[in-house]
Write a protein that holds these residues in place. Structure first.
Motif, PDB file in Angstrom:
ATOM      1  N   HIS A 219       0.839  -1.198   0.000  1.00 14.32           N
ATOM      2  CA  HIS A 219       0.000   0.000   0.000  1.00 14.32           C
ATOM      3  C   HIS A 219       0.874   1.249   0.000  1.00 14.32           C
ATOM      4  O   HIS A 219       0.704   2.159  -0.825  1.00 14.32           O
ATOM      5  N   PHE A 220       1.794   1.283   0.948  1.00 13.22           N
ATOM      6  CA  PHE A 220       2.634   2.469   1.094  1.00 13.22           C
ATOM      7  C   PHE A 220       3.471   2.718  -0.156  1.00 13.22           C
ATOM      8  O   PHE A 220       3.741   3.868  -0.523  1.00 13.22           O
ATOM      9  N   THR A 221       3.871   1.651  -0.834  1.00 17.13           N
ATOM     10  CA  THR A 221       4.676   1.807  -2.046  1.00 17.13           C
ATOM     11  C   THR A 221       3.887   2.512  -3.136  1.00 17.13           C
ATOM     12  O   THR A 221       4.444   3.300  -3.913  1.00 17.13           O
ATOM     13  N   ILE A 222       2.571   2.266  -3.200  1.00 17.99           N
ATOM     14  CA  ILE A 222       1.750   2.934  -4.215  1.00 17.99           C
ATOM     15  C   ILE A 222       1.711   4.432  -3.967  1.00 17.99           C
ATOM     16  O   ILE A 222       1.993   5.244  -4.869  1.00 17.99           O
ATOM     17  N   THR A 223       1.379   4.846  -2.754  1.00 14.93           N
ATOM     18  CA  THR A 223       1.304   6.288  -2.498  1.00 14.93           C
ATOM     19  C   THR A 223       2.687   6.934  -2.555  1.00 14.93           C
ATOM     20  O   THR A 223       2.820   8.096  -2.950  1.00 14.93           O
ATOM     21  N   GLU A 224       3.717   6.194  -2.192  1.00 15.79           N
ATOM     22  CA  GLU A 224       5.080   6.710  -2.343  1.00 15.79           C
ATOM     23  C   GLU A 224       5.387   6.998  -3.813  1.00 15.79           C
ATOM     24  O   GLU A 224       6.028   8.011  -4.142  1.00 15.79           O
ATOM     25  N   GLN A 225       4.926   6.117  -4.700  1.00 12.56           N
ATOM     26  CA  GLN A 225       5.181   6.274  -6.130  1.00 12.56           C
ATOM     27  C   GLN A 225       4.663   7.610  -6.660  1.00 12.56           C
ATOM     28  O   GLN A 225       5.236   8.193  -7.586  1.00 12.56           O
TER      29      GLN A 225
ATOM     30  N   ALA B 276      13.602  -4.459   8.389  1.00 13.03           N
ATOM     31  CA  ALA B 276      13.088  -3.632   9.479  1.00 13.03           C
ATOM     32  C   ALA B 276      12.488  -2.354   8.897  1.00 13.03           C
ATOM     33  O   ALA B 276      13.043  -1.744   7.988  1.00 13.03           O
ATOM     34  N   GLY B 277      11.338  -1.973   9.402  1.00 13.17           N
ATOM     35  CA  GLY B 277      10.669  -0.770   8.912  1.00 13.17           C
ATOM     36  C   GLY B 277       9.774  -0.991   7.718  1.00 13.17           C
ATOM     37  O   GLY B 277       9.116  -0.053   7.261  1.00 13.17           O
ATOM     38  N   SER B 278       9.713  -2.210   7.188  1.00 13.85           N
ATOM     39  CA  SER B 278       8.917  -2.458   5.984  1.00 13.85           C
ATOM     40  C   SER B 278       7.425  -2.193   6.191  1.00 13.85           C
ATOM     41  O   SER B 278       6.700  -1.941   5.232  1.00 13.85           O
ATOM     42  N   SER B 279       6.966  -2.262   7.424  1.00  9.42           N
ATOM     43  CA  SER B 279       5.549  -2.048   7.711  1.00  9.42           C
ATOM     44  C   SER B 279       5.220  -0.581   7.954  1.00  9.42           C
ATOM     45  O   SER B 279       4.133  -0.264   8.454  1.00  9.42           O
ATOM     46  N   PHE B 280       6.150   0.307   7.577  1.00 10.57           N
ATOM     47  CA  PHE B 280       5.961   1.750   7.738  1.00 10.57           C
ATOM     48  C   PHE B 280       6.237   2.451   6.408  1.00 10.57           C
ATOM     49  O   PHE B 280       7.022   1.954   5.594  1.00 10.57           O
ATOM     50  N   PRO B 281       5.590   3.589   6.158  1.00 16.46           N
ATOM     51  CA  PRO B 281       5.879   4.354   4.944  1.00 16.46           C
ATOM     52  C   PRO B 281       7.364   4.645   4.810  1.00 16.46           C
ATOM     53  O   PRO B 281       8.037   4.973   5.804  1.00 16.46           O
ATOM     54  N   LEU B 282       7.859   4.520   3.589  1.00 16.36           N
ATOM     55  CA  LEU B 282       9.255   4.767   3.253  1.00 16.36           C
ATOM     56  C   LEU B 282      10.207   3.856   4.027  1.00 16.36           C
ATOM     57  O   LEU B 282      11.403   4.120   4.115  1.00 16.36           O
ATOM     58  N   HIS B 283       9.663   2.776   4.597  1.00 18.56           N
ATOM     59  CA  HIS B 283      10.461   1.799   5.365  1.00 18.56           C
ATOM     60  C   HIS B 283      11.150   2.461   6.562  1.00 18.56           C
ATOM     61  O   HIS B 283      12.234   2.031   6.971  1.00 18.56           O
TER      62      HIS B 283
END
Length: 424
Positions: A143-149, A376-383
């Motif tokens: 999900h976060f990867t889409i909005t990051e894009q 680590a951090g993968s479950s957060f925006p921008l890791h």
């Protein structure tokens, strides 16, 4: 029972550190190559759907008489739409069946909102000064990867046992620059929590500053129980309509992790107005979904109860693996007070919180010992986990004996990182 690590005397801590380091060296000497990174179905689970490869057979007409081999029918065939609508507790007319990936649909919805604006947008999102997005954490990395894009400013809110912290969500949603929110409402990724009915109603009825505010309601795990019980799937589309916000929800579901990856069926449910907007663009992008595959799935499941029967098979395969992880965490780490973990009733993940500032170290230690964990951090925006504490565990793919070996190693790495942090 081990004693809390922070209350150990210097000598006790030194002795434990020596034991843990020796155990870690033994772990590395095993030359392991184990993977707990992604929530993929096991071979046993994939075998459950083997019958699909011989379906739909020679009869290729849908229940409405249409030939599934031909073009058309952007909504998908009624056979699978009605079946999955019953699974989700939604009216069939609000459920579209598409090709295999709900992530593709989510990407399209956000992409089209940026390019064209959605049906409530005063202007395309690309013409806004800023677009912000509410992201409950820990959450789903894709999900976060889409909005990051799309360069969206992602604002995190913590999850409680009942869903996102609604005080923070309500405050953020009043901002007209906040255009949307990610949600995994049932057996969330990676925490396994399920939103309460009260939280669902609050999300449906809360004030939003942007007229085109959307909640992406990704029910990816709606039927992925680890028991015989299935949680209720709340009709948030109706809740929002009753609250005067009929277009608020983009509701997703799919057969991912039920049948075959990349060869399943995805579903998009929403208000009539949202579906009309979606169709106006999707009909330009393509002529229709893979209806042969939709018919095969409809015949494979047979009914909504057929879906639940299949998912009980999956639970029988997955539940022992999850329990093995939980048993090892409790046996190896319980009492030290250096880690907490979720005990999900469904979904594909266990969320592990370790000593603040050590998650990245745990992952590196595991990697050096031949155990691959999600970063680590993968479950957060921008890791970027601000506390460097969360690790997502995915027990589904490996055989149970490999999970036991891997988790025993992970526990050793958690302990080693903790004693290092305490200066031992």
């Amino acid at each position: 029972m081990a004693q809390p690590l922070r209350s150990a005397s210097p000598d006790e801590l030194k002795e434990l550190a020596q034991d843990v380091r020796a155990r870690y060296e033994e772990l590395k000497a095993k030359n392991l190559a184990l993977d707990l990174t992604r929530g993929k179905p096991s071979t046993e689970q994939l075998d459950f759907a083997q019958e699909l490869l011989s379906l739909p057979g020679d009869e290729v007409k849908a229940s409405d008489g249409s030939d599934c081999r031909n073009y058309g029918n952007l909504k998908g065939i009624p056979d699978i739409r009605s079946l999955w609508a019953e699974v989700l507790g939604l009216p069939m007319e609000l459920v579209y069946a598409q090709d295999s990936s709900s992530l593709n649909i989510m990407f399209d919805l956000i992409s089209w909102s940026f390019q064209f604006g959605n049906n409530d947008s005063p202007r395309p999102w690309k013409d806004e000064e800023k677009v912000r997005w509410i992201c409950p954490v820990p959450g789903y990395d894709r999900h976060f990867t889409i909005t990051e894009q799309f360069g969206v400013e992602m604002v995190t809110v913590p999850l409680t046992e009942d869903g996102p912290d609604m005080d923070q969500v309500r405050e953020l949603a009043r901002d007209p620059q906040v255009k949307g929110m990610w949600c995994v409402p049932v057996f969330g990724n990676p925490t396994g929590i399920t939103f309460s009915e009260e939280v669902c109603r609050e999300l449906a009825s809360m004030e939003a500053g942007a007229p085109d505010f959307r909640i992406v309601w990704d029910n990816a795990y709606a039927v992925h129980t680890l028991t015989d019980e299935f949680p209720p799937v709340y009709n948030v589309i109706r809740m929002a309509e009753e609250a005067g916000n009929p277009n608020r929800f983009w509701f997703m579901s799919s057969t991912s992790k039920i049948t075959f990856a990349g060869a399943g069926v995805a579903f998009f449910a929403s208000s009539p107005e949202n579906l009309a907007w979606y169709s106006s663009i999707a009909g330009v992008r393509g002529i229709g979904p893979n209806k042969i595959n939709q018919l095969a799935h409809a015949r494979y499941f047979g009914s909504a109860e057929g879906v639940r029967a299949v998912m009980r098979k999956h639970a029988g395969s997955l539940a022992p693996k999850f329990q093995r992880v939980l048993d090892i965490l409790e046996e190896r780490l319980g009492g030290y007070e250096i880690a907490t973990w979720t005990k999900p009733q469904g979904g594909y993940f266990i969320s592990l919180d370790v000593v603040d500032g050590t998650a990245a170290r745990v992952v590196q230690l595991a990697k050096d010992a031949g155990i691959a964990l999600t970063g680590a951090g993968s479950s957060f925006p921008l890791h970027k986990d601000p506390n460097d504490r969360n690790i997502r565990l995915a027990p589904s793919l490996p055989p149970e004996e490999e999970i036991a070996t891997a988790m025993d190693g992970v526990a050793t790495c958690v302990l080693l990182a903790a004693v290092e942090k305490l200066g031992a």
